[in-house]
Scaffold this active site. Structure first.
Site, PDB file in Angstrom:
ATOM      1  N   LYS A  70      37.956 -51.290 -15.313  1.00  0.00           N
ATOM      2  CA  LYS A  70      37.455 -51.281 -16.699  1.00  0.00           C
ATOM      3  C   LYS A  70      37.792 -50.001 -17.455  1.00  0.00           C
ATOM      4  O   LYS A  70      37.936 -50.018 -18.673  1.00  0.00           O
ATOM      5  CB  LYS A  70      35.940 -51.498 -16.708  1.00  0.00           C
ATOM      6  CG  LYS A  70      35.548 -52.928 -16.385  1.00  0.00           C
ATOM      7  CD  LYS A  70      34.055 -53.138 -16.401  1.00  0.00           C
ATOM      8  CE  LYS A  70      33.757 -54.588 -16.039  1.00  0.00           C
ATOM      9  NZ  LYS A  70      32.325 -54.847 -15.918  1.00  0.00           N
ATOM     10  N   ASP A 106      30.400 -56.173 -22.415  1.00  0.00           N
ATOM     11  CA  ASP A 106      29.361 -56.006 -21.386  1.00  0.00           C
ATOM     12  C   ASP A 106      28.013 -55.562 -21.977  1.00  0.00           C
ATOM     13  O   ASP A 106      26.960 -56.051 -21.567  1.00  0.00           O
ATOM     14  CB  ASP A 106      29.792 -54.963 -20.354  1.00  0.00           C
ATOM     15  CG  ASP A 106      30.711 -55.527 -19.290  1.00  0.00           C
ATOM     16  OD1 ASP A 106      30.685 -56.748 -19.066  1.00  0.00           O
ATOM     17  OD2 ASP A 106      31.464 -54.736 -18.682  1.00  0.00           O
ATOM     18  N   ASN A 153      23.111 -41.683 -10.902  1.00  0.00           N
ATOM     19  CA  ASN A 153      24.293 -42.188 -10.193  1.00  0.00           C
ATOM     20  C   ASN A 153      24.529 -41.386  -8.926  1.00  0.00           C
ATOM     21  O   ASN A 153      24.251 -40.187  -8.883  1.00  0.00           O
ATOM     22  CB  ASN A 153      25.526 -42.080 -11.101  1.00  0.00           C
ATOM     23  CG  ASN A 153      26.724 -42.800 -10.528  1.00  0.00           C
ATOM     24  OD1 ASN A 153      26.600 -43.954 -10.102  1.00  0.00           O
ATOM     25  ND2 ASN A 153      27.867 -42.145 -10.492  1.00  0.00           N
ATOM     26  N   TYR A 227      25.349 -60.769  -9.943  1.00  0.00           N
ATOM     27  CA  TYR A 227      24.908 -62.162 -10.057  1.00  0.00           C
ATOM     28  C   TYR A 227      25.207 -62.974  -8.805  1.00  0.00           C
ATOM     29  O   TYR A 227      24.838 -64.144  -8.710  1.00  0.00           O
ATOM     30  CB  TYR A 227      25.508 -62.835 -11.296  1.00  0.00           C
ATOM     31  CG  TYR A 227      27.024 -62.971 -11.261  1.00  0.00           C
ATOM     32  CD1 TYR A 227      27.831 -62.031 -11.897  1.00  0.00           C
ATOM     33  CD2 TYR A 227      27.640 -64.036 -10.602  1.00  0.00           C
ATOM     34  CE1 TYR A 227      29.208 -62.145 -11.870  1.00  0.00           C
ATOM     35  CE2 TYR A 227      29.024 -64.150 -10.565  1.00  0.00           C
ATOM     36  CZ  TYR A 227      29.797 -63.200 -11.203  1.00  0.00           C
ATOM     37  OH  TYR A 227      31.168 -63.311 -11.168  1.00  0.00           O
TER      38      TYR A 227
HETATM   39  P1  ATR Z   1      31.848 -51.399 -12.770  1.00  0.00           P
HETATM   40  O1  ATR Z   1      33.074 -51.540 -13.574  1.00  0.00           O
HETATM   41  O2  ATR Z   1      31.281 -52.711 -12.337  1.00  0.00           O
HETATM   42  O3  ATR Z   1      30.800 -50.535 -13.384  1.00  0.00           O
HETATM   43  P2  ATR Z   1      32.724 -49.184 -11.179  1.00  0.00           P
HETATM   44  O4  ATR Z   1      33.232 -48.536 -12.424  1.00  0.00           O
HETATM   45  O5  ATR Z   1      33.602 -49.185  -9.963  1.00  0.00           O
HETATM   46  O6  ATR Z   1      32.352 -50.698 -11.414  1.00  0.00           O
HETATM   47  O7  ATR Z   1      31.308 -48.513 -10.828  1.00  0.00           O
HETATM   48  C1  ATR Z   1      30.608 -48.813  -9.669  1.00  0.00           C
HETATM   49  C2  ATR Z   1      29.256 -48.091  -9.689  1.00  0.00           C
HETATM   50  O8  ATR Z   1      28.548 -48.446  -8.490  1.00  0.00           O
HETATM   51  C3  ATR Z   1      29.355 -46.575  -9.694  1.00  0.00           C
HETATM   52  O9  ATR Z   1      28.278 -46.051 -10.430  1.00  0.00           O
HETATM   53  C4  ATR Z   1      29.232 -46.234  -8.212  1.00  0.00           C
HETATM   54  O10 ATR Z   1      28.749 -44.940  -7.929  1.00  0.00           O
HETATM   55  P3  ATR Z   1      29.769 -43.675  -7.804  1.00  0.00           P
HETATM   56  O11 ATR Z   1      30.087 -43.276  -9.200  1.00  0.00           O
HETATM   57  O12 ATR Z   1      29.023 -42.660  -7.055  1.00  0.00           O
HETATM   58  O13 ATR Z   1      30.981 -44.193  -7.065  1.00  0.00           O
HETATM   59  C5  ATR Z   1      28.195 -47.251  -7.792  1.00  0.00           C
HETATM   60  N1  ATR Z   1      28.200 -47.485  -6.346  1.00  0.00           N
HETATM   61  C6  ATR Z   1      29.121 -48.174  -5.631  1.00  0.00           C
HETATM   62  N2  ATR Z   1      28.792 -48.170  -4.316  1.00  0.00           N
HETATM   63  C7  ATR Z   1      27.626 -47.480  -4.208  1.00  0.00           C
HETATM   64  C8  ATR Z   1      26.751 -47.138  -3.118  1.00  0.00           C
HETATM   65  N3  ATR Z   1      27.031 -47.524  -1.869  1.00  0.00           N
HETATM   66  N4  ATR Z   1      25.634 -46.417  -3.403  1.00  0.00           N
HETATM   67  C9  ATR Z   1      25.356 -46.032  -4.657  1.00  0.00           C
HETATM   68  N5  ATR Z   1      26.131 -46.336  -5.728  1.00  0.00           N
HETATM   69  C10 ATR Z   1      27.246 -47.034  -5.511  1.00  0.00           C
END
Ligand code: ATR
Length: 282
Positions: A70, A106, A153, A227
C-alpha cells in the site's frame, strides 16, 4: 458476433490467496450484468513495477492494492488524488488513458463500518493498533472526522512518523503509545474505540491476538479490521469481557464499494457484497 474481451480488475499483494476481493467484486459484476473480471495477483516485491507496466498496457480498469504494497506502490503511480496524497498510502488504482491514478478507500471504509454499527466518530478517543498502510488511512480519516487518535505499534518509530505526519498535515494532537502491556492498559482506560489494523490474528495463525485480554475493559468498543476469520482471537477475548465488538467484514465491504465508485461511478450493491463474503466465511 465475437464476444468482447472483458475489462480487467484485480487485487495485487503478497501473499494473496486468501483474499475475498475477487469473489466480492465478481459477484457485483454478475449482479449488474457487467462484462468485467476481477482476479488476485500474487506478486513478489521485485516484480511489482513489471506487473504494473503489463497492466498499463493491458485491458485494465482498476486494481486494489493490499499487504505489503500500500505504501511502496506509490512510486510506480502517475498521480495521487488528494486523499491518497494526505494518507500517503494507496489501496485503489484507477487506469485512465494508460495512466495509473492512486486513491485510498480504507479510511472511508472503516468509518462507514463504524457508523453502520452505531458508532459516532466525532469526539471519540480512538486507539489505533498498528502503523502500516491500513493504519495510516484509518488514523487520518478518523482525525478528519473529529476523533482524538492514539497510535501504538510494535515498531515505535513507525508510529512516531505517522503521528508526526498527521500533526503536521492536519494540525491535530496525536498520542503515541508504547506497545507494552502496561502502556496499552493505561491508554485503554481513557479510550472509547480500539481498532486493530495489524495482521495479527489473520488466517492461518488464528489463535494470536495483538494484545492480551488483561488490558481490555468492558466499556471499550473493539474493532478488528482482519476479516478472515470473522471472529478473531482479539474479538473473542473482547466479547468474553463484555466489550462491544465490530468485525472486519463491514470495512472490507465498504472499502470495496468505495473502490467501485471510483472505477465505475456506480452505486454498489452493498447487500450482495456482504452476503457473498459472509457465506464464504461461514
Ligand atoms: P497493511 O497494509 O495491512 O497496514 P502493513 O503496512 O504491512 O499492512 O502493516 C502491518 C502492521 O501490522 C504493522 O503495523 C506491523 O507492525 P510493524 O510496523 O512493527 O511491522 C503490524 N504487525 C505485523 N505483525 C505483527 C506482530 N507479530 N506483532 C505486532 N504487530 C505486527
Amino acid at each position: 458476433m465475437m464476444k468482447e474481451k472483458p475489462k480487467l480488475f484485480g487485487v495485487v499483494g503478497h501473499p494473496i490467496q486468501h483474499s475475498l476481493s475477487p469473489l466480492m467484486h465478481n459477484a457485483v459484476f454478475k449482479k449488474l450484468g457487467l462484462n468485467y473480471s476481477y482476479s488476485a495477483f500474487d506478486i513478489e516485491k521485485n516484480d511489482l513495477d513489471i506487473f504494473l507496466d503489463r497492466c498499463r498496457e493491458g485491458n485494465f480498469l482498476g486494481l486494489n492494492v493490499t499487504i505489503p504494497y500500500k505504501i511502496s506502490v506509490i512510486r510506480y503511480l502517475d498521480s495521487l488524488d488528494e486523499k491518497a496524497k494526505l494518507i500517503n498510502a494507496v489501496n485503489t488504482i484507477k487506469f485512465e488513458d494508460s495512466m495509473l491514478l492512486g486513491h485510498n478507500t480504507d479510511g472511508l471504509g472503516c468509518v462507514r463500518a463504524l457508523e453502520e454499527e452505531g458508532e459516532r466518530i466525532k469526539g471519540k478517543r480512538i486507539l489505533v493498533l498498528g502503523a502500516g498502510g491500513a493504519a495510516r488511512a484509518i488514523a487520518f480519516q478518523c482525525t478528519l472526522e473529529g476523533a482524538e487518535i492514539a497510535i501504538s505499534n510494535r515498531t515505535m518509530e513507525k508510529a512516531m512518523r505517522l503521528a508526526k505526519e498527521i500533526r503536521e498535515k492536519l494540525n491535530r494532537r496525536i498520542l503515541v503509545v508504547n506497545f507494552s502491556e502496561s502502556s496499552i492498559r493505561e491508554i485503554i482506560s481513557t479510550t472509547d474505540i480500539l481498532i486493530n489494523t495489524t495482521s495479527v490474528g489473520m488466517h492461518p495463525k488464528v489463535r494470536r491476538s495483538p494484545i492480551s485480554p488483561e488490558v481490555l475493559d468492558p466499556e471499550l468498543t473493539v474493532m478488528d479490521i482482519v476479516y478472515n476469520p470473522i471472529e478473531t482471537q482479539l474479538l473473542k477475548n473482547a466479547k468474553r469481557i463484555g466489550c462491544k465488538t465490530i468485525d472486519g467484514v463491514g470495512m472490507f465491504v465498504h472499502q470495496g464499494a468505495e473502490s467501485l465508485k471510483i472505477w465505475l461511478d456506480i452505486k454498489p450493491p452493498i447487500d450482495v457484497m456482504r452476503r457473498v463474503v459472509l457465506e464464504k466465511l461461514g
